[in-house]
Design an enzyme around this catalytic site. Sequence first.
Site, PDB file in Angstrom:
ATOM      1  N   SER A   1      32.124  35.419  41.389  1.00 55.23           N
ATOM      2  CA  SER A   1      32.906  34.276  40.915  1.00 55.23           C
ATOM      3  C   SER A   1      32.080  32.995  40.863  1.00 55.23           C
ATOM      4  CB  SER A   1      34.097  34.026  41.850  1.00 55.23           C
ATOM      5  OG  SER A   1      34.979  35.092  41.797  1.00 55.23           O
TER       6      SER A   1
ATOM      7  N   GLU B   1      48.797  37.310  38.011  1.00 50.62           N
ATOM      8  CA  GLU B   1      48.936  37.343  36.545  1.00 50.62           C
ATOM      9  C   GLU B   1      47.977  38.367  35.923  1.00 50.62           C
ATOM     10  OE1 GLU B   1      48.805  34.579  38.468  1.00 50.62           O
ATOM     11  OE2 GLU B   1      50.958  34.266  38.266  1.00 50.62           O
TER      12      GLU B   1
ATOM     13  N   GLU C   1      36.451  49.076  44.058  1.00 52.59           N
ATOM     14  CA  GLU C   1      37.378  48.293  44.865  1.00 52.59           C
ATOM     15  C   GLU C   1      38.778  48.913  44.777  1.00 52.59           C
ATOM     16  OE1 GLU C   1      38.219  44.324  43.499  1.00 52.59           O
ATOM     17  OE2 GLU C   1      38.276  43.611  45.564  1.00 52.59           O
TER      18      GLU C   1
END
Lengths: 369, 411
Positions: free
Chosen positions: B136, B379, B251
Amino acid sequence: MDFDFSEEQMQLRQAVRKLLGHHGDVQAARRVLECGGDYDAQLWRAMSGMGLPGAAIAADHGGSGLGYLELCVIAEELGRSLAPVPMLSSIYLAAEIIKLAGSSTQKMAWLPALAAGTKIGTVAFAGASGAAMHFDGRVLRGAYFPVADGAIADFAIVFARSADCNRPRPFLVDLQGAGVRRARIETIDPTRPHARLELDGAAAEPLAQGNDDSLACLLDRVAVMLAFEQIGGAERALTMARDYALERVAFGRKIGSFQAVKHLLADMFVSVALARGNAFYAAWALDRDAADLPCAAAGAHVSASKAFRHCASNNIQVHGGTGFTWEFDCHLFYRRAQLLALALGQPAYWEARLLRHLPNRTAPSVAAV
Amino acid sequence: MNFDDTPEEAAFRKQARQWLDANAPWPLEAALREGGLSSPGLTDAFAAAKAWQKKKAEAGWACLNWPREYGGRGSTPMERVIWSQEEGPFAALSWLFTIGHGMCGPTMIAYASEQQKRRYLPALASGEEIWCQLFSEPAAGSDLAGLRTRAQRHGDDWIVNGQKVWTSGAHLSQFGIILVRTDPSVPKHQGLTMFFLDMRSPGIVIKPIRQANGRSEFNEVFLSDVRIPDAQRLGAPGQGWQVSLTTLMNERLSIGSGMATGFEPLIDYCCSARGPHGALIDDPALRSRLADWAIRSLGLKYTAMRAISALSRGATPGPENSIGKLVAGSMQQEIASFVLDLQGESGIVTDPAQAPADGRFQAMLLRAPATRVEGGTDEILRNIIAERVLGLPADIRVDKDVPFNALDSPA
């Protein structure tokens, strides 16, 4: 671990789905709705011919002796197509209470006819008014409504109190006999008829093994089967909504490409997935007669009620105005979702039962449910 | 339908249980069951984690699904699930290695050279070396492929400049895998490349992030002219997106562990706290909400069992397993907020020594927003369910086919 239905059970599912498709799928319910009929007798005969009503009735009692898991598979398919047949009244309820509380004579007298679909039974267990039904040692007096298939059933097991017992116990009543008055009543789902049942001196016999726990015990078992019907309905409503979202175009795009619609559908999927998890566990508990059945059954019914209501209402939402027309089937699922959520009494009863029997409760409880 | 092990599974479970009986750090059990890693009974969580991992690795109980030659056990996915069931409370001690074992290791197994695998994987499996994942960025969260950290080729090295964020354990790690942009002249997904790097390389500055809840679990990592040898590239230049999907799929494969929903502490609390109707769990006014959380929590548990059952049959778990975090994240937030309401004025007290229930619901409420964001926002998870499970059209992506350096706001 094999936490799923077997190969044979999946084949049974396909066979049931094929049979229901052959009889018009949801159109069968639509025919009952439009004609104000009681049920689809042709479909019921065909189902009986396949041994479906008797799936969880022993071969000794005229059933096909398959088991509860098979009955759950059948229930899910019936829910998926909204099949207008007296399965809830005659099989989940009536056959089950006779199996639980009947003497061997009573079982031999009634189970073969229920399994064969030649007689229809029902169970009357609660009045909308909480009204009393009373047994005086020979006959029953009182009124109950709504009673599933009460207008067409040949006999009923009526839960009633008596002088020596103030908790309701099961009594068998021939509904063709004297002292029985019944009238069909309008309900939220006309594809599953209900009646008001008035007994005024109707001859009745107790189910021999009936006791104070019979009703709660019966309802737990029915809750599991009903949960599968509800999941079938919920999943079908989700599929209808998904298909429509892929077909309907607005603002130059399929409406299924808008996140507002996608997320609505994703939430429907989540509610069905959770309900299915709960129902699978309950099916296992029912099949094994596990000590955990009260919690598992209540969890399955509460979860499936929420999922079906959620999916049925959002199915209409995705369909927009079209979904609110009589001609589209959306409202049939919406109606059935409400009916099944209330068929076994107040959701509050089931919520309390779930919490009362949670395995990880640490403190003793005062409220017995 | 049954919960029984196959004979092979039962034998494996017995073997695991016997080893755990003889070797697990039992003195820590009560503390770990009570409060996990934050338990006051656990004075040095770092040392305890390192010691337990080393012991497991020496006996062949680390990174079970990795090949033996890289420090694993060559186990089936089902055996891994059985191990995690048996490891129970001690699994909480794996916190230091979750990213390394779950994401970095599998990526190395898929893309590193044989020599590299033999050098790095056993030390990663045994916990001797800790790994982190630099994905990220400040401007690339849900839209990870929009990341801007640049790597340019200089001879045998790549020179990296940019900033990473939300890097768990960067300050404790010796190594990391990093996704960077090596070609800004092509559309965003096509210009990425994956590397692994030494976290002690010159030019790396790690700063802890002070989170909204006052704690620091994550870091910012600044990279200035950091040199990474080309030999540490994982996959071809421009193939970084595909490589990162391998990482992220791993993951999702780590099923069976079960996300905390807050339901168990809620029930403990409602069984012990009292109101006008006795224990709160028997209060009719609370019943409906408690039951709603019960079915979501139990539903998740049984959904995980269905996934495990599919694993046992040899099937691969699909995107439908995204529902775990989606359901658990919002449940934690709702439950914590609900309990604070029940606590009334004392609901605002956070001091564990004085707050009701040791302040665990206050801590849960303050941490919960992160659960709904990290590792895929609610979302994004709904999009995944809608697109990959239900087959709805992908979102319109206006930047998908445009060269990255021609976008409105490139780096």
